[in-house]
Design a protein around this motif. Sequence first.
Motif, PDB file in Angstrom:
ATOM      1  N   ILE A 256       4.182   2.805   6.983  1.00  0.00           N
ATOM      2  CA  ILE A 256       3.757   3.439   5.745  1.00  0.00           C
ATOM      3  C   ILE A 256       4.001   2.467   4.602  1.00  0.00           C
ATOM      4  O   ILE A 256       5.098   1.899   4.472  1.00  0.00           O
ATOM      5  CB  ILE A 256       4.543   4.740   5.478  1.00  0.00           C
ATOM      6  N   LEU A 257       2.991   2.242   3.776  1.00  0.00           N
ATOM      7  CA  LEU A 257       3.112   1.383   2.600  1.00  0.00           C
ATOM      8  C   LEU A 257       3.189   2.268   1.366  1.00  0.00           C
ATOM      9  O   LEU A 257       2.295   3.074   1.110  1.00  0.00           O
ATOM     10  CB  LEU A 257       1.921   0.429   2.508  1.00  0.00           C
ATOM     11  N   ARG A 258       4.271   2.131   0.611  1.00  0.00           N
ATOM     12  CA  ARG A 258       4.494   2.969  -0.567  1.00  0.00           C
ATOM     13  C   ARG A 258       4.900   2.120  -1.766  1.00  0.00           C
ATOM     14  O   ARG A 258       5.300   0.967  -1.624  1.00  0.00           O
ATOM     15  CB  ARG A 258       5.600   4.002  -0.297  1.00  0.00           C
ATOM     16  N   LEU A 259       4.816   2.735  -2.935  1.00  0.00           N
ATOM     17  CA  LEU A 259       5.342   2.155  -4.160  1.00  0.00           C
ATOM     18  C   LEU A 259       6.449   3.059  -4.683  1.00  0.00           C
ATOM     19  O   LEU A 259       6.310   4.280  -4.683  1.00  0.00           O
ATOM     20  CB  LEU A 259       4.240   2.023  -5.221  1.00  0.00           C
ATOM     21  N   GLN A 260       7.547   2.447  -5.112  1.00  0.00           N
ATOM     22  CA  GLN A 260       8.637   3.191  -5.732  1.00  0.00           C
ATOM     23  C   GLN A 260       9.000   2.471  -7.014  1.00  0.00           C
ATOM     24  O   GLN A 260       9.447   1.326  -6.980  1.00  0.00           O
ATOM     25  CB  GLN A 260       9.847   3.275  -4.801  1.00  0.00           C
ATOM     26  N   ASP A 261       8.759   3.142  -8.151  1.00  0.00           N
ATOM     27  CA  ASP A 261       8.961   2.504  -9.455  1.00  0.00           C
ATOM     28  C   ASP A 261       8.176   1.201  -9.540  1.00  0.00           C
ATOM     29  O   ASP A 261       8.689   0.156  -9.982  1.00  0.00           O
ATOM     30  CB  ASP A 261      10.453   2.242  -9.710  1.00  0.00           C
ATOM     31  N   SER A 262       6.919   1.255  -9.064  1.00  0.00           N
ATOM     32  CA  SER A 262       5.969   0.124  -9.092  1.00  0.00           C
ATOM     33  C   SER A 262       6.363  -1.016  -8.175  1.00  0.00           C
ATOM     34  O   SER A 262       5.758  -2.088  -8.223  1.00  0.00           O
ATOM     35  CB  SER A 262       5.794  -0.413 -10.522  1.00  0.00           C
ATOM     36  N   CYS A 263       7.370  -0.819  -7.322  1.00  0.00           N
ATOM     37  CA  CYS A 263       7.790  -1.869  -6.392  1.00  0.00           C
ATOM     38  C   CYS A 263       7.422  -1.457  -4.968  1.00  0.00           C
ATOM     39  O   CYS A 263       7.652  -0.304  -4.571  1.00  0.00           O
ATOM     40  CB  CYS A 263       9.293  -2.088  -6.503  1.00  0.00           C
ATOM     41  N   PRO A 264       6.830  -2.366  -4.178  1.00  0.00           N
ATOM     42  CA  PRO A 264       6.401  -1.995  -2.827  1.00  0.00           C
ATOM     43  C   PRO A 264       7.575  -1.733  -1.885  1.00  0.00           C
ATOM     44  O   PRO A 264       8.622  -2.386  -1.980  1.00  0.00           O
ATOM     45  CB  PRO A 264       5.572  -3.188  -2.358  1.00  0.00           C
TER      46      PRO A 264
ATOM     47  N   ASP B 292      -1.633   3.643   4.108  1.00  0.00           N
ATOM     48  CA  ASP B 292      -1.388   3.054   2.791  1.00  0.00           C
ATOM     49  C   ASP B 292      -1.339   4.162   1.754  1.00  0.00           C
ATOM     50  O   ASP B 292      -2.358   4.785   1.444  1.00  0.00           O
ATOM     51  CB  ASP B 292      -2.499   2.047   2.452  1.00  0.00           C
ATOM     52  N   GLU B 293      -0.156   4.441   1.230  1.00  0.00           N
ATOM     53  CA  GLU B 293       0.024   5.495   0.233  1.00  0.00           C
ATOM     54  C   GLU B 293       0.174   4.937  -1.165  1.00  0.00           C
ATOM     55  O   GLU B 293       0.529   5.661  -2.100  1.00  0.00           O
ATOM     56  CB  GLU B 293       1.267   6.324   0.585  1.00  0.00           C
ATOM     57  N   ARG B 294      -0.144   3.660  -1.356  1.00  0.00           N
ATOM     58  CA  ARG B 294       0.038   3.052  -2.670  1.00  0.00           C
ATOM     59  C   ARG B 294      -1.079   3.466  -3.631  1.00  0.00           C
ATOM     60  O   ARG B 294      -2.189   3.729  -3.199  1.00  0.00           O
ATOM     61  CB  ARG B 294       0.056   1.514  -2.541  1.00  0.00           C
TER      62      ARG B 294
ATOM     63  N   VAL C 259       7.913   1.480   4.964  1.00  0.00           N
ATOM     64  CA  VAL C 259       8.575   2.575   5.674  1.00  0.00           C
ATOM     65  C   VAL C 259       8.096   2.568   7.121  1.00  0.00           C
ATOM     66  O   VAL C 259       6.895   2.519   7.382  1.00  0.00           O
ATOM     67  CB  VAL C 259       8.254   3.943   5.031  1.00  0.00           C
ATOM     68  N   LEU C 260       9.031   2.584   8.058  1.00  0.00           N
ATOM     69  CA  LEU C 260       8.689   2.722   9.467  1.00  0.00           C
ATOM     70  C   LEU C 260       8.910   4.171   9.855  1.00  0.00           C
ATOM     71  O   LEU C 260      10.047   4.654   9.843  1.00  0.00           O
ATOM     72  CB  LEU C 260       9.547   1.791  10.331  1.00  0.00           C
ATOM     73  N   ARG C 261       7.826   4.870  10.146  1.00  0.00           N
ATOM     74  CA  ARG C 261       7.909   6.292  10.501  1.00  0.00           C
ATOM     75  C   ARG C 261       8.012   6.415  12.020  1.00  0.00           C
ATOM     76  O   ARG C 261       7.173   5.881  12.751  1.00  0.00           O
ATOM     77  CB  ARG C 261       6.683   7.033   9.978  1.00  0.00           C
ATOM     78  N   LEU C 262       9.023   7.123  12.482  1.00  0.00           N
ATOM     79  CA  LEU C 262       9.309   7.243  13.911  1.00  0.00           C
ATOM     80  C   LEU C 262       9.363   8.707  14.311  1.00  0.00           C
ATOM     81  O   LEU C 262      10.078   9.503  13.688  1.00  0.00           O
ATOM     82  CB  LEU C 262      10.644   6.556  14.229  1.00  0.00           C
ATOM     83  N   ALA C 263       8.597   9.066  15.344  1.00  0.00           N
ATOM     84  CA  ALA C 263       8.531  10.454  15.799  1.00  0.00           C
ATOM     85  C   ALA C 263       9.642  10.715  16.810  1.00  0.00           C
ATOM     86  O   ALA C 263       9.395  10.892  18.015  1.00  0.00           O
ATOM     87  CB  ALA C 263       7.162  10.750  16.401  1.00  0.00           C
ATOM     88  N   TYR C 264      10.874  10.700  16.308  1.00  0.00           N
ATOM     89  CA  TYR C 264      12.061  10.980  17.114  1.00  0.00           C
ATOM     90  C   TYR C 264      13.042  11.777  16.262  1.00  0.00           C
ATOM     91  O   TYR C 264      13.034  11.667  15.024  1.00  0.00           O
ATOM     92  CB  TYR C 264      12.760   9.676  17.541  1.00  0.00           C
TER      93      TYR C 264
END
Length: 425
Positions: free
Chosen positions: A348-356, A423-425, A359-364
Amino acid sequence: MDGKFSHAREAIAFARKNSTYYKRLYQSVQQDEPDLEDLPIIYPDEYWNSARTDLSSVMTGPFTTGNIYCISGPSNKLETLQLSREEEFKLSRTKSILWRGILDPERGERIVNIMSPHDLRLGFWDTVNTSNGMVAPESGVQLFISNEKTMDRIIEEVERFQPSVVFGSLPDIIRLSEHLGERHSTLPSVRVVLYLGGAIPRGITQSLHDGFPNARLYPPLYAKPQLGPLGFPGAIPTGIYRDVDPIYRVCDYVAVLEIVTDDGIVVKEAGVKGNIVVTHLIRRLQPLIRYPIGDVAEWVDYGSRIFKYCGKASTKIKVANTILDWSTLKDITSDVMKTDVSGRFQCILRLQDSCPKLVLRLAYPKPSEAGELRHNIEKVLWNTSSTWKSDRQAGAILCLRLEWVDDILLCVGETGEVLDVVDER
């Protein structure tokens, strides 16, 4: 809209004459009847950008009858696809004929379909339309189950139904098998498990055998929702202690399939991996000529048009100045967790306070050592990627995050396969 193209040169001439996109693309191609290999390969981003700016540019005529679908384009953006009624009929009919030959259904076949009926995607509705009365035998019955139901409810309905065939996405089938194991039960009535997807490592094969002890496991078709069936299976592998590596024969009625290296060289030798590029012979309204579909394959027998599916093309992930390979990230995560995370891993690609942020999403279920696992994965990235290290030191990338979710929360594409990157940016 006339019938299908009999060969690639007809498709080329038709698109060149009737589509402004292909007129521009082929303006430097001098021959009146060029060979397929003389044409440039489409860049998907450019194609969909052109379609988004002016949809008529990629069309060869007015859209009067048929259906409009949204599919996942580059970077998982939704793109518009228009199929005429005649094109839909040809693709559905071809898929139905191939399905019937693959299943070789017996009288009284009982088929359970685990699907996502809330998503009006071509993959689901095409399956429904071609299954009812066309794939299933006349005396057979089908049970459609939403994968949004709780697994206990799904198992309850499936056990009551006692199917002979189970069909669905690989993550849903794995989830069903694992829950059967947790209940110390099996489904011995199932003789065939058909899944949407590609190669399966032997560890997962063994796991599925535990839930379906009498079943053969194989993907029924190599197909794409926007393209239809591109290949049908060759010899079906048997044995629970082996990998499942699907071997297909090209469906020449639907498309011309090429395998091309990253630098554009057409592969004709056996055993050489390359990108799958297709020229569609049925799609006339919105044609595709030398279009890379995002998968990798190799020829087993070029002359007989038999190929081995090798998985998705390597997805590159750009975070600040760092470029990472999705498959490498999956391998690092698998090594650190000491288990194969195939089908349960997503970037998962995200922005937090304009900074990339990556995130590794794991189904466990979240383990007690989650913090240690995150630290060890980041440590490997720090040691193997100089740009990751420099970007992290400069504060250009936030620290890596692991996200532990139920498997139904993984984002899936139109075929039901788990998306590699969101991509959630």
